[in-house]
Motif scaffolding. Sequence first.
Motif, mmCIF file in Angstrom:
data_model
loop_
_atom_site.group_PDB
_atom_site.id
_atom_site.type_symbol
_atom_site.label_atom_id
_atom_site.label_comp_id
_atom_site.label_asym_id
_atom_site.label_seq_id
_atom_site.Cartn_x
_atom_site.Cartn_y
_atom_site.Cartn_z
ATOM 1 N N LEU A 185 -56.615 -74.744 -0.032
ATOM 2 C CA LEU A 185 -55.294 -74.481 -0.599
ATOM 3 C C LEU A 185 -54.963 -75.394 -1.771
ATOM 4 N N ASP A 186 -55.645 -76.562 -1.867
ATOM 5 C CA ASP A 186 -55.358 -77.442 -2.994
ATOM 6 C C ASP A 186 -56.093 -77.012 -4.264
ATOM 7 N N VAL A 187 -56.915 -75.957 -4.169
ATOM 8 C CA VAL A 187 -57.551 -75.382 -5.361
ATOM 9 C C VAL A 187 -56.572 -74.382 -5.967
ATOM 10 N N ASP A 188 -56.143 -74.651 -7.184
ATOM 11 C CA ASP A 188 -55.157 -73.800 -7.854
ATOM 12 C C ASP A 188 -55.860 -72.599 -8.481
ATOM 13 N N VAL A 189 -55.744 -71.441 -7.846
ATOM 14 C CA VAL A 189 -56.330 -70.216 -8.390
ATOM 15 C C VAL A 189 -55.350 -69.637 -9.406
ATOM 16 N N THR A 190 -55.794 -69.544 -10.655
ATOM 17 C CA THR A 190 -54.897 -69.156 -11.745
ATOM 18 C C THR A 190 -54.631 -67.662 -11.772
ATOM 19 N N MET A 191 -55.664 -66.855 -11.492
ATOM 20 C CA MET A 191 -55.471 -65.402 -11.473
ATOM 21 C C MET A 191 -56.332 -64.779 -10.386
ATOM 22 N N PHE A 192 -55.766 -63.789 -9.710
ATOM 23 C CA PHE A 192 -56.464 -63.019 -8.686
ATOM 24 C C PHE A 192 -56.582 -61.591 -9.189
ATOM 25 N N VAL A 193 -57.827 -61.104 -9.327
ATOM 26 C CA VAL A 193 -58.084 -59.763 -9.843
ATOM 27 C C VAL A 193 -58.634 -58.904 -8.708
ATOM 28 N N VAL A 194 -58.090 -57.713 -8.542
ATOM 29 C CA VAL A 194 -58.569 -56.777 -7.526
ATOM 30 C C VAL A 194 -59.061 -55.518 -8.234
ATOM 31 N N ASP A 195 -60.371 -55.284 -8.193
ATOM 32 C CA ASP A 195 -60.942 -54.080 -8.796
ATOM 33 C C ASP A 195 -60.959 -52.953 -7.769
ATOM 34 N N GLU A 196 -60.838 -51.701 -8.279
ATOM 35 C CA GLU A 196 -60.709 -50.533 -7.389
ATOM 36 C C GLU A 196 -59.605 -50.807 -6.371
ATOM 37 N N ALA A 197 -58.453 -51.221 -6.884
ATOM 38 C CA ALA A 197 -57.369 -51.722 -6.030
ATOM 39 C C ALA A 197 -56.795 -50.652 -5.115
ATOM 40 N N ARG B 225 -50.393 -65.930 -2.463
ATOM 41 C CA ARG B 225 -50.877 -67.274 -2.812
ATOM 42 C C ARG B 225 -50.927 -67.489 -4.322
ATOM 43 N N VAL B 226 -51.261 -66.462 -5.097
ATOM 44 C CA VAL B 226 -51.534 -66.607 -6.533
ATOM 45 C C VAL B 226 -50.382 -66.011 -7.341
ATOM 46 N N ASP B 227 -49.949 -66.720 -8.369
ATOM 47 C CA ASP B 227 -48.831 -66.250 -9.195
ATOM 48 C C ASP B 227 -49.217 -65.059 -10.065
ATOM 49 N N ARG B 228 -50.422 -65.119 -10.648
ATOM 50 C CA ARG B 228 -50.853 -64.045 -11.552
ATOM 51 C C ARG B 228 -51.839 -63.139 -10.820
ATOM 52 N N VAL B 229 -51.502 -61.867 -10.712
ATOM 53 C CA VAL B 229 -52.354 -60.905 -10.007
ATOM 54 C C VAL B 229 -52.552 -59.686 -10.897
ATOM 55 N N LEU B 230 -53.802 -59.243 -10.975
ATOM 56 C CA LEU B 230 -54.120 -58.071 -11.794
ATOM 57 C C LEU B 230 -54.879 -57.066 -10.931
ATOM 58 N N PHE B 231 -54.278 -55.885 -10.730
ATOM 59 C CA PHE B 231 -54.941 -54.788 -10.035
ATOM 60 C C PHE B 231 -55.582 -53.875 -11.073
ATOM 61 N N LEU B 232 -56.818 -53.483 -10.830
ATOM 62 C CA LEU B 232 -57.513 -52.541 -11.705
ATOM 63 C C LEU B 232 -57.854 -51.297 -10.893
ATOM 64 N N THR B 233 -57.496 -50.135 -11.391
ATOM 65 C CA THR B 233 -57.835 -48.903 -10.697
ATOM 66 C C THR B 233 -57.660 -47.728 -11.636
ATOM 67 N N GLY B 234 -58.601 -46.806 -11.555
ATOM 68 C CA GLY B 234 -58.456 -45.567 -12.313
ATOM 69 C C GLY B 234 -57.711 -44.522 -11.523
ATOM 70 N N THR B 235 -57.462 -44.781 -10.241
ATOM 71 C CA THR B 235 -56.767 -43.810 -9.391
ATOM 72 C C THR B 235 -55.665 -44.508 -8.611
ATOM 73 N N PRO B 236 -54.600 -44.937 -9.259
ATOM 74 C CA PRO B 236 -53.533 -45.620 -8.543
ATOM 75 C C PRO B 236 -52.790 -44.722 -7.563
ATOM 76 N N MET B 237 -52.873 -43.405 -7.744
ATOM 77 C CA MET B 237 -52.250 -42.499 -6.788
ATOM 78 C C MET B 237 -53.187 -41.320 -6.579
ATOM 79 N N GLU B 238 -53.893 -41.310 -5.480
ATOM 80 C CA GLU B 238 -54.867 -40.248 -5.240
ATOM 81 C C GLU B 238 -54.205 -38.977 -4.729
ATOM 82 N N ASN B 239 -53.272 -39.110 -3.823
ATOM 83 C CA ASN B 239 -52.717 -37.919 -3.190
ATOM 84 C C ASN B 239 -51.197 -37.827 -3.255
ATOM 85 N N ARG B 240 -50.530 -38.952 -3.344
ATOM 86 C CA ARG B 240 -49.062 -38.886 -3.310
ATOM 87 C C ARG B 240 -48.480 -40.128 -3.976
#
Length: 712
Positions: free
Chosen positions: A389-401, A421-436
């Motif tokens: 927890l003392d490691v400061d993670v600057t950005m958390f990226v989630v691919d195929e979110a 835990r992380v202030d900056r978060v980036l979700f990556l996805t080509g299908t953010p809404m598949e069905n609804r």
Amino acid sequence: MAYDPKDVLRDGNSLLGAARQLLADHDRALAEVQRGLAPLRAEAARGQLASIPVERLKDVTGGRLRVGALEKAGFATVADVLGTTRYRLQLVPGIGPQTAAQVHAAAGSLAEAAERSAGIRVDLERQDDVTTPLVIALHRLVNAGPDVPRARAAAERLAERLGPLTHDARPAGSWWRRLFARPAKRERAEKALTELAQAVEAEGSRDTGLLMSQASVDLLRPAVSADEAWIDFELRASDYQTLLAELASLEPAREAAEGFVPSDLAARVKAQPLDDTYRRVSLRGYQSFGARFALVQQRVIIGDEMGLGKTIQAIAAIAHLRAEGGTHFVVACPASVLINWVREIEARSTIPAHPLHGPGRDDALAKFVADGGIGVTTFATLPMLDVPLDVDVTMFVVDEAHYAKNHETRRAKTVASWCRRVDRVLFLTGTPMENRVEEFRSLVAHLRPEVAKQVSPGEAVLGAQAFRSAVAPVYLRRNQKDVLVELPEVVHVDELEEFSAADGAAYRRAVAAGNFMAMRRAAYAVPKKSAKLDRLLELVEEAEANELKVVVFSYFRDVLAAVEAALGPDAHGPLSGDVPPARRQEVVDEFTAAPGHAVLLAQIQAGGVGLNLQAASVVILCEPQVKPTMETQAVARAHRMGQVRTVQVHRLLTPDSVDERMLKILRTKTRLFDQYARRSDLAEQTPDATDISEQTLARQIVAEEQERLGTS
């Protein structure tokens, strides 16, 4: 003084000379590209002018021209006017010298505008004397390396700064100049010399001189042969097309490149700096906007269509944060793309990548914690990833979110924990809404719960403005056709094949049993008598004759097994869920490296996500898919940035069967996806644009087919 004035002046002039030399070398290389572009621009402009009626010349002159006489004389288009002389125009009854001059000048004005706006695309099939000089010129810049833009920026900065300093400091470089200089000039010289010494020392610590000299050496290499340039173009088409888009100003419409976000937000995004110190790749305009959007908004989804470089945008944002002092970054992704992420980070940045997965995970984690960098892990490993927890993670990226859309799963809960835990978060996805829309809302809830509360399905139905205003702070999406102006077209062909007698018998048995999955693959139940398989083999043979690579997708392993048996041992794959990610990438690499024609077999669930299949220009879908987005993803693996050939998509269908029933029902789902996710906008919402689950779809189709065939 702690330094020798002569040494400072010598080193300063040397650095200035290297900067000016690089700028000159780079300008010559750019001019060579522009010379290569000129005939292609002119050709494209001529084609455009041939479609513009001569009447439009009145628009250029504010309606003062009378073009009726020209039309009667057979001048139908602006190209016709440009193809003749003023003297020939004067021979037209009713056209005098002054009018002829005005007509020709107006046509010339349109020609200049057409050349400026002409879209230029390098076609691999057109290796002629017009296109080849451009490819050779681009080869020099592409192969000069990713550090050239940074070296050019440094050279421009130094040329602007060191020019005045070396000039003002000259009197301080010798005793006789100091002796005859006026007091004010001596004082200015001493001040300039001090600044010059500081600049030389600072640039020396950065190795700026070496950076610029190496860039000049790379730019001065002899031009390669036409064959070598074209081979390199095919292997590295994405790099060539990116550079071409930049140099030919092939920029998409601003609103499309910015994902149609509100103007005030777009202004804040464009004002955000983007440091490239740790980045080793040039960005397209829309990619730069995406990286800045992630930095400005901090917790967002980039939902760009497949093939637009979401990975590069994430790396660009991370590189900027690294330049600002961030040290640790974490990427979570499906196992199938972990290797691709590590490769991209190593190729596109100078930040170390640590694969936190597999047998060496503990050692890699220890090195990541101690040294910093980008830790890349899988969804399966993420719950066990013990980053202190003392490691400061600057950005958390989630691919195929979109894999984290179900908040009840362990995967989603772990992603949610990291998001907290992380202030900056980036979700990556080509299908953010598949069905609804609700699924899209669940993704937003990980990032900005307060925004998610505003994006209720009921509110979305109210119309485009309500939906856009609710999601703009957190959601950015661009489409290939809007921003990749050089991308070859994709041609969709539905191949209708009647059941053979054996196919039909297998289908009727499946319908009678109410077995939806058996109905979907009945056309391959007896491979030696399969009409679909015969057509697939014909398509592969045609591709082989044209030396084109083919990727064959199916949902079913037994269908792929039948295809593999029919094609023989030369087929690559099949890729399936039980093939380890490392081996999957190896299979794709072997397929890509194979000379000429090759065939890759892939389960659409495994090959349609995370892999780069742009070596293939023919895509065969063995059957329609329950989720329209699954087909879209699969095709986009081939039809993506860097593709240099038109992509042919052949979908094998059987009329009056489950195939046609599925497509009719699924058009509703496709329209819903387009309205919400694809366009970042809700054009309109009709009452029948509602979701239908896979189970409901299966029950409906089985019931309809049992009734039609009388087997219920």
